[in-house]
Design an enzyme around this catalytic site. Structure first.
Site, mmCIF file in Angstrom:
data_model
loop_
_atom_site.group_PDB
_atom_site.id
_atom_site.type_symbol
_atom_site.label_atom_id
_atom_site.label_comp_id
_atom_site.label_asym_id
_atom_site.label_seq_id
_atom_site.Cartn_x
_atom_site.Cartn_y
_atom_site.Cartn_z
ATOM 1 N N LYS A 23 0.781 -1.365 0.266
ATOM 2 C CA LYS A 23 -0.111 -0.079 -0.061
ATOM 3 C C LYS A 23 0.862 1.668 0.021
ATOM 4 C CE LYS A 23 -3.426 -0.334 2.282
ATOM 5 N NZ LYS A 23 -4.505 -0.395 3.814
ATOM 6 N N ARG A 94 -2.881 3.229 8.758
ATOM 7 C CA ARG A 94 -3.279 2.034 7.529
ATOM 8 C C ARG A 94 -1.803 1.018 7.778
ATOM 9 N NH1 ARG A 94 -4.473 5.235 2.059
ATOM 10 N NH2 ARG A 94 -5.967 3.362 2.337
ATOM 11 N N GLY A 103 -8.269 -6.871 4.793
ATOM 12 C CA GLY A 103 -9.349 -6.854 6.032
ATOM 13 C C GLY A 103 -8.320 -8.024 7.173
ATOM 14 N N MET A 105 -5.477 -6.915 8.871
ATOM 15 C CA MET A 105 -5.040 -5.693 9.811
ATOM 16 C C MET A 105 -5.679 -4.623 9.772
ATOM 17 S SD MET A 105 -0.743 -6.744 9.015
ATOM 18 C CE MET A 105 -1.033 -6.367 7.110
ATOM 19 N N ARG A 338 -3.640 -1.201 -6.494
ATOM 20 C CA ARG A 338 -2.574 -2.214 -5.926
ATOM 21 C C ARG A 338 -3.482 -3.036 -7.730
ATOM 22 N NH1 ARG A 338 -5.989 -4.051 -1.108
ATOM 23 N NH2 ARG A 338 -7.887 -4.964 -1.675
ATOM 24 N N HIS A 456 -16.526 -8.504 1.642
ATOM 25 C CA HIS A 456 -15.453 -8.817 1.995
ATOM 26 C C HIS A 456 -15.778 -10.819 1.780
ATOM 27 C CE1 HIS A 456 -13.469 -11.981 4.761
ATOM 28 N NE2 HIS A 456 -12.554 -11.106 5.499
ATOM 29 N N SER A 767 12.652 -41.679 -7.918
ATOM 30 C CA SER A 767 11.025 -40.666 -7.853
ATOM 31 C C SER A 767 10.720 -40.582 -6.386
ATOM 32 C CB SER A 767 9.556 -41.209 -8.015
ATOM 33 O OG SER A 767 9.489 -40.881 -8.264
ATOM 34 N N CYS A 834 7.123 -38.194 -7.468
ATOM 35 C CA CYS A 834 5.773 -38.602 -7.614
ATOM 36 C C CYS A 834 4.468 -37.957 -6.685
ATOM 37 C CB CYS A 834 5.573 -39.599 -8.538
ATOM 38 S SG CYS A 834 6.148 -41.148 -6.451
ATOM 39 N N TYR A 854 11.581 -34.166 -14.015
ATOM 40 C CA TYR A 854 10.012 -34.449 -14.134
ATOM 41 C C TYR A 854 9.523 -34.130 -12.484
ATOM 42 C CZ TYR A 854 9.159 -38.523 -12.866
ATOM 43 O OH TYR A 854 9.020 -40.626 -12.428
#
Ligand code: ADP
Ligand code: MG
Ligand code: MG
Length: 884
Positions: A23, A94, A103, A105, A338, A456, A767, A834, A854
């Site tokens: 922010k 803020r 929401g 904090m 944002r 919300h 694997s 896996c 992989y």
């Protein structure tokens, strides 16, 4: 020079989000864009927050001094003074961390007020209603963050006041009522805190800053961070910003605006506002906000400027923006911007559109999509024919798309409890609050009676990819009776309903759903992802259906076919049980011979479905007792088939009982005891492969991979490998064809990681079975850990579930060790994973970094893994580029 803990907005920019929080960094960036009006202010850094925690939850004198210097500067810039009755400086305090945590904090508005300021402001402006509205809001928010009593406490006092005065809306409360509320709030503060409400602005400011720092570790924030994998050491910044007032009357207001539709991605100003309102009135669902088109008539200039600002910001950030604005007496101020949260559908459309508009390139498009969010698109939607026939029992705002079916629950706690037991639930609430977050995550869908498309419930469910229908005003909820009424019909806790989050419809009962397909923008993004990724993506599958789905989703092979799943079918479990009950080797072999053709057929089916892609088949893994019956009649039945007494069978069951089956007689240990099991499975695997190879001689990549699980010592492996190779070679020779196959192992026991070099000399591939590796490394069972892990999160011992995201510090180190040592033993060893982690984005990225070739995951997660793999490769390139 000592460290700087405070920055004016004019000193910062958007690259400084680690220090200034998202922010703060964006407020700074926006302040520096021509033509956009931002109230002035400064940011206390996230490092000051960490300093606060290191300092035993106290703000050091040096930081205090620096904050005071910046108050002086802000007074100078604005020409207003803290606590001055004639020209008071009022500020918003803020919170704002690196990643947006909506929401989670706290924020305090109108800070700097006291009895005198309120009185003077009311007199000077001739608008005491405004000044007392600000005052009561300030005391309310300040008390809430300092005392942590929760917002509803004050809402109740307001409701009582409204009832006493016979009015419905907050805006109808007069100056006197608001003044009286302020007194009530202050009294409550004194009652709870034991001190008078502070009237000195600087004392108020330090109190509020401290409370914001503290809110970083409130329960909501901690659980939100766990859900999104954000670390606890980031801290939050605090922004101190001059107030602008949306509650000054009918030419003032406040709202939120997106530059595109966050639900669909459509290019349009998507916004809601409230006149004569302040702060979170829009988001909280207290009053129902108005569509932005109405602003065109009320304040056309402000409307045009808002539309223009959003275009400017979108170009500047090259992404869809989510903003907050306030109009003070007709003048527009931007309070926040944002990159907007969006649904997965919108994310894909926006990314493709931005590429087509020339704002970003395909790499950016791949990088800007949250891989995990794709999950929402990969699951079923309602069957169109069922949808056509059904009549909704009610409809409201389609706030987050998707099809959800589940049983009605009315509290977040029940949602979580039921979901933990495997129930599908729909959470029904008047409106949701940040306290409900865990329950919202557990639910299939969310239905609320109040609130708009930026409420919300809507924002959070879009972020989580959970279906949400919001603001169904006809819904009468009775929490005490655990039921709701709509159209004169009662629906009770436990009843089934279906939600269509796209159309906003609610249906009674559980509606039929249909499979997802990848097309259009989804396919386009996937194509780009495939262009950039180097990691291959396989699937964990055993059935034809799973294989088909996985291929459709882009799987490049099978990384894990679990053979034991095949034994549970009605036609095979008897033979398997016969095998377990066998007393001699002959009896066992006889039973195995019955299973062999069944398995062989299964394997042929898998090979055929995978059309020549690599297939890894794991040998029998679970302990044998899992296959034995538990019900009396089944035991009697088994006794009859195998020609034994019930007592004999019960004796066998007792004999197989293990104190810790997870660490018991399972995996390769079974075949070490009974090599005939491994021999039978090898025969089935190889005979199936021979048949398939004969049918498809051109399938050059068709190389079955035979995987022996749970190896901890290389000699276990060599012992079994001998049987496997002897059996396979004999069959291949007999068939007289050429067939390649690999024999490898799972790495899932810490000792296997440590002795990986020796194992790799024998095994042709590894694997990683990270489910077992995780439980064995931590020493807790994945089936029992859920019971106490919640407490670990609450007490901030763990930040995330190690069974969901790879624990890189511990388990990950073992994996690295196994990779290095494995390569030392066999330089060209094939490496994959896996475990469940293979489809979780941060774990996929980790697998890429340690050099696996992989990952393998469930069919539904294949696209997620493809995207995450591309992102990992692009991140790596970017790092390499920065390093030069
Ligand atoms: P959150 O992070 O929960 O959105 P914010 O810090 O954005 O909290 O504050 C919540 C609301 O307070 C904003 O949406 C805005 O309406 C109001 N607000 C914040 N700063 C100011 C300000 N300087 N002047 C007026 N209203 C403000
Ligand atoms: Mg905000
Ligand atoms: Mg295992």
């Amino acid at each position: 020079m000592s460290k700087k803990f405070v920055y004016l907005f004019s000193e910062g920019n958007k690259e400084m989000r680690n220090l200034l929080g998202g922010k703060g960094a964006n407020l700074a960036e926006m302040s520096n864009i021509d033509g956009i009006e931002v109230p002035r202010g400064f940011t206390v850094t996230t490092e000051a927050c960490m300093d606060y925690y290191e300092n035993g939850e106290a703000i050091s004198d040096a930081i205090k001094d620096e904050i005071m210097q910046y108050i002086d500067k802000l007074e100078e810039i604005t020409g207003k003074k803290f606590g001055d009755v004639n020209n008071p400086l009022l500020v918003a305090v803020r919170s704002g961390s690196r990643a947006s945590m909506p929401g989670m904090m706290d924020t305090v508005l109108n800070l700097g007020m006291n009895d005198d300021v309120a009185k003077a402001m009311g007199e000077k402006s001739g608008n005491p209603r405004w000044s007392y509205d600000c005052y009561r809001r300030f005391i309310q928010m300040y008390s809430d963050v300092v005392m942590e009593v929760g917002k509803s406490f004050f809402e109740e006092l307001i409701d009582e006041m409204k009832e006493a005065k016979g009015v419905k809306e907050d805006v109808e409360l007069t100056a006197d009522c608001l003044k009286e509320l302020a007194e009530q709030f202050k009294a409550e503060y004194k009652n709870k805190v034991g001190e008078d409400f502070p009237s000195d602005a600087k004392t108020q400011l330090m109190g509020a800053i401290k409370a914001v720092f503290r809110s970083w570790n409130n329960a909501r924030a901690v659980s939100y961070r766990r859900m999104y994998g954000l670390p606890g050491h980031w801290g939050t910044a605090v922004n101190v910003q001059e107030m602008v007032f949306g509650n000054l009357g009918e030419t003032s207001g406040t709202g939120v605006a997106f530059s595109r539709d966050p639900a669909t991605g459509e290019v349009k100003l998507y916004s809601e506002f409230l006149m004569n309102a302040q702060g979170e009135d829009v988001v909280a669902g207290i009053r129902t906000p108005r569509p932005i088109e109405e602003l065109k008539d009320i304040l056309p200039n402000a409307y045009d400027e808002l539309a223009r600002n959003l275009k400017t910001l979108e170009k500047h950030y090259r992404d869809m923006q989510d903003t907050e604005f306030t109009i003070e007496n007709g003048k527009l101020f931007m309070l926040q911007t944002r990159n907007g949260k969006r649904t997965a559908v919108a994310a894909l459309k926006i990314a493709c559109d931005l590429v087509d508009e020339g704002l970003i390139c395909d790499k950016d498009a791949v990088l800007m999509i949250d891989a995990g969010s794709l999950d929402a698109l990969l699951h079923p939607t309602f069957e169109p024919s069922a949808l056509k026939k059904a009549t909704p029992i009610g409809s409201a705002l389609g706030a987050s798309p998707g099809a959800a079916i589940g049983r009605i629950v009315f509290t977040a706690e029940t949602a979580k409890q039921w979901a933990d037991k495997g129930e599908k639930v729909i959470l029904v609430r008047l409106e949701t609050t940040p306290e409900d977050i865990e329950g919202m995550k557990a639910a299939q869908g969310i239905l609320t009676a109040r609130g708009g498309k930026t409420s919300h419930a809507a924002v959070v469910s879009r972020g989580m990819g959970t279906c949400c229908v919001a603001g169904c005003t006809e819904l009468k909820i009775d929490y005490d009776a655990k039921k709701f009424t709509i159209g004169g019909v009662d629906y009770k806790e436990g009843d089934w309903i279906s939600l269509d989050g796209s159309a906003g419809n609610i249906y009674a009962g559980a509606m039929e759903t249909t499979e997802a397909v990848i097309g259009g923008e989804f396919a386009r993004i996937m194509e780009w992802a495939d262009k950039y990724r180097t990691l291959k993506v396989r699937t964990n599958a055993e059935t034809e259906e799973e294989c088909k789905k996985a291929i459709e989703f882009g799987a490049e092979g099978i990384g894990l076919a679990r053979t034991e799943h095949m034994f549970f079918g009605e036609d095979r479990i008897p033979a398997f049980r016969e095998m377990i009950c066998a007393e001699t080797e002959e009896q066992r072999i006889a039973a195995l011979n019955k299973l062999e053709p069944i398995q062989q057929k299964d394997f042929e089916e898998i090979y055929e479905s995978m059309q020549g892609r690599p297939v890894t088949i794991r040998y029998l893994d679970p302990p044998l007792h899992e296959f034995l019956p538990t019900r009396e009649e089944d035991i009697a039945e088994l006794a009859k088939t195998v020609g034994k007494t019930v007592k004999d069978i019960n004796d066998i069951i007792t004999a197989l009982h293990e104190f810790n089956p997870m660490m018991g007689h399972r995996g390769c240990r079974l075949s070490v005891t009974y090599p005939e099991i491994a021999i039978m499975q090898t025969r089935a695997i190889i005979k199936a492969a021979i048949n398939v190879k004969k049918r498809h001689p051109d399938w050059d990549n068709f190389v079955p991979e035979l995987m022996i699980p749970l190896i901890g010592e290389v000699k276990e492996f060599t012992y079994l490998k001998k049987y496997v190779i002897e059996t396979a070679e004999a069959l291949i020779k007999e068939a007289g064809i050429k067939l390649n196959y690999l024999v490898g192992t799972m790495i899932e026991i810490p000792r296997a990681c440590i002795t990986a070099e020796d194992i790799a000399k024998e095994a042709e591939f590894f694997s990683f079975g990270t489910n077992d590796l995780t439980q064995m490394t931590f020493g807790f069972s994945r089936d029992d850990a859920a019971k106490f892990l919640d407490e670990y999160y609450e007490k901030r011992i763990f930040e995330s579930d190690p069974f969901e995201r790879i624990d890189q510090k511990g388990v990950g180190e073992l994996m690295k060790m196994a990779v290095d040592r494995g390569k030392a033993g066999r330089p060209d060893i094939k490496l994959g994973i896996c475990g469940e982690h293979g489809g979780e984005p941060s774990s996929v990225e980790f697998c890429h970094t340690i050099g696996l070739s992989y990952v393998s995951c469930s069919p539904f997660r294949v696209p997620i893994a493809r995207l995450a793999a591309a992102q990992a490769a692009l991140h790596e390139n970017e790092e390499a580029r920065i390093k030069g």
